[in-house]
Scaffold this active site. Structure first.
Site, PDB file in Angstrom:
ATOM      1  N   HIS A  16       0.848  -1.193   0.000  1.00 62.31           N
ATOM      2  CA  HIS A  16       0.000   0.000   0.000  1.00 62.31           C
ATOM      3  C   HIS A  16       0.883   1.243   0.000  1.00 62.31           C
ATOM      4  O   HIS A  16       2.020   1.216   0.488  1.00 62.31           O
ATOM      5  CB  HIS A  16      -0.914   0.007   1.233  1.00 62.31           C
ATOM      6  CG  HIS A  16      -1.991   1.046   1.166  1.00 62.31           C
ATOM      7  ND1 HIS A  16      -1.789   2.346   1.573  1.00 62.31           N
ATOM      8  CD2 HIS A  16      -3.275   0.978   0.720  1.00 62.31           C
ATOM      9  CE1 HIS A  16      -2.907   3.035   1.394  1.00 62.31           C
ATOM     10  NE2 HIS A  16      -3.819   2.227   0.869  1.00 62.31           N
ATOM     11  N   GLU A  32      -4.360   1.741  -8.091  1.00 61.00           N
ATOM     12  CA  GLU A  32      -4.875   3.043  -7.700  1.00 61.00           C
ATOM     13  C   GLU A  32      -3.785   4.100  -7.737  1.00 61.00           C
ATOM     14  O   GLU A  32      -2.779   3.990  -7.024  1.00 61.00           O
ATOM     15  CB  GLU A  32      -5.513   2.993  -6.309  1.00 61.00           C
ATOM     16  CG  GLU A  32      -4.628   2.462  -5.193  1.00 61.00           C
ATOM     17  CD  GLU A  32      -5.336   2.497  -3.843  1.00 61.00           C
ATOM     18  OE1 GLU A  32      -6.559   2.710  -3.809  1.00 61.00           O
ATOM     19  OE2 GLU A  32      -4.660   2.323  -2.830  1.00 61.00           O
TER      20      GLU A  32
END
Length: 235
Positions: free
Chosen positions: A95, A143
């Site tokens: 992440h 993303e």
């Protein structure tokens, strides 16, 4: 080994919630997962994994991170076996708030697969996503970092191009688009455009009623799947 069921939804409170408050959201999400039969991943702090697992039955409790070390030395690090033993069924990796090197990521994906943990691996660009696809993660979360938490969703062309390119490398990888997802309409659009799953943090937690927002998002995922199937015949 855990298996991804498309479509899916990820409820990701990060570290905004913990203890009793995150359990309340987890229990409500569990009821939504039971009624909708939608696969829902629910992330939580490491110390709440066992707590949530013992009080839920249908959500997939998901760790926010792990490392590739094995039982033995490793003071202060995150042992994969301990996450599995606590009840985690999946794990986030790479992440933007906790990135890994290429070497760390490849080794950690291998460790997770050996333990049967579903891997949700993040990529901040299409270039990075295509590289990570070679490691065969279960879910590839594509993303753009600069859209996280902004409420601005990646444009349609990004979603279409990313999904198509990842599937061309490995059709078994589930593609997730989630940056900027705020409303049920956002959820509907990314699934309708071809993503296998989506999810959110601020879009859920900042909603007037977070549980209702999860319900709306779950319904949007399923509706988009039905509409996409009607148009293309795709499951």
């Amino acid at each position: 080994m855990g298996k991804v069921k498309n479509p899916f939804l990820v409820v990701n409170p990060k570290s905004y919630l913990y203890g009793k408050k995150i359990l309340q959201l987890a229990e409500s999400t569990d009821k939504i997962a039971e009624k909708s039969r939608l696969q829902i991943f629910f992330t939580c702090p490491f110390t709440d994994i066992r707590y949530i697992r013992e009080h839920t039955h249908f959500i997939i409790v998901t760790a926010q991170h792990m490392e590739y070390l094995k039982p033995g030395r490793g003071m202060g690090h995150i042992l994969p076996e301990s996450l599995q033993e606590a009840g985690a069924g999946a794990v986030f990796l790479n992440h933007a708030e906790n990135p890994l090197t290429v070497s760390q990521l490849s080794k950690t994906i291998i460790r997770a697969k050996k333990l049967g943990l579903i891997t949700i691996v993040c990529a901040d660009s299409l270039l990075e996503a295509t590289a990570i696809a070679e490691f065969k993660p279960d879910i590839l979360l594509c993303e753009p970092t600069d859209l996280i938490g902004t409420g601005q969703v990646a444009d349609d062309s990004y979603i279409l191009k990313t999904t198509e390119q990842i599937k061309s490398i490995n059709p078994d990888i589930a593609v997730m688009i989630a940056s900027g997802i705020t409303t049920a309409e956002d959820v509907y659009n990314v699934i309708k455009l071809g993503a296998d799953g989506t999810g959110g943090t601020s879009g859920i937690l900042k909603a007037p009623d977070p549980v209702r927002r999860v319900q709306e998002m779950a319904e949007a995922v399923l509706q988009a799947q039905r509409d996409r199937k009607n148009v293309t015949g795709r499951q």
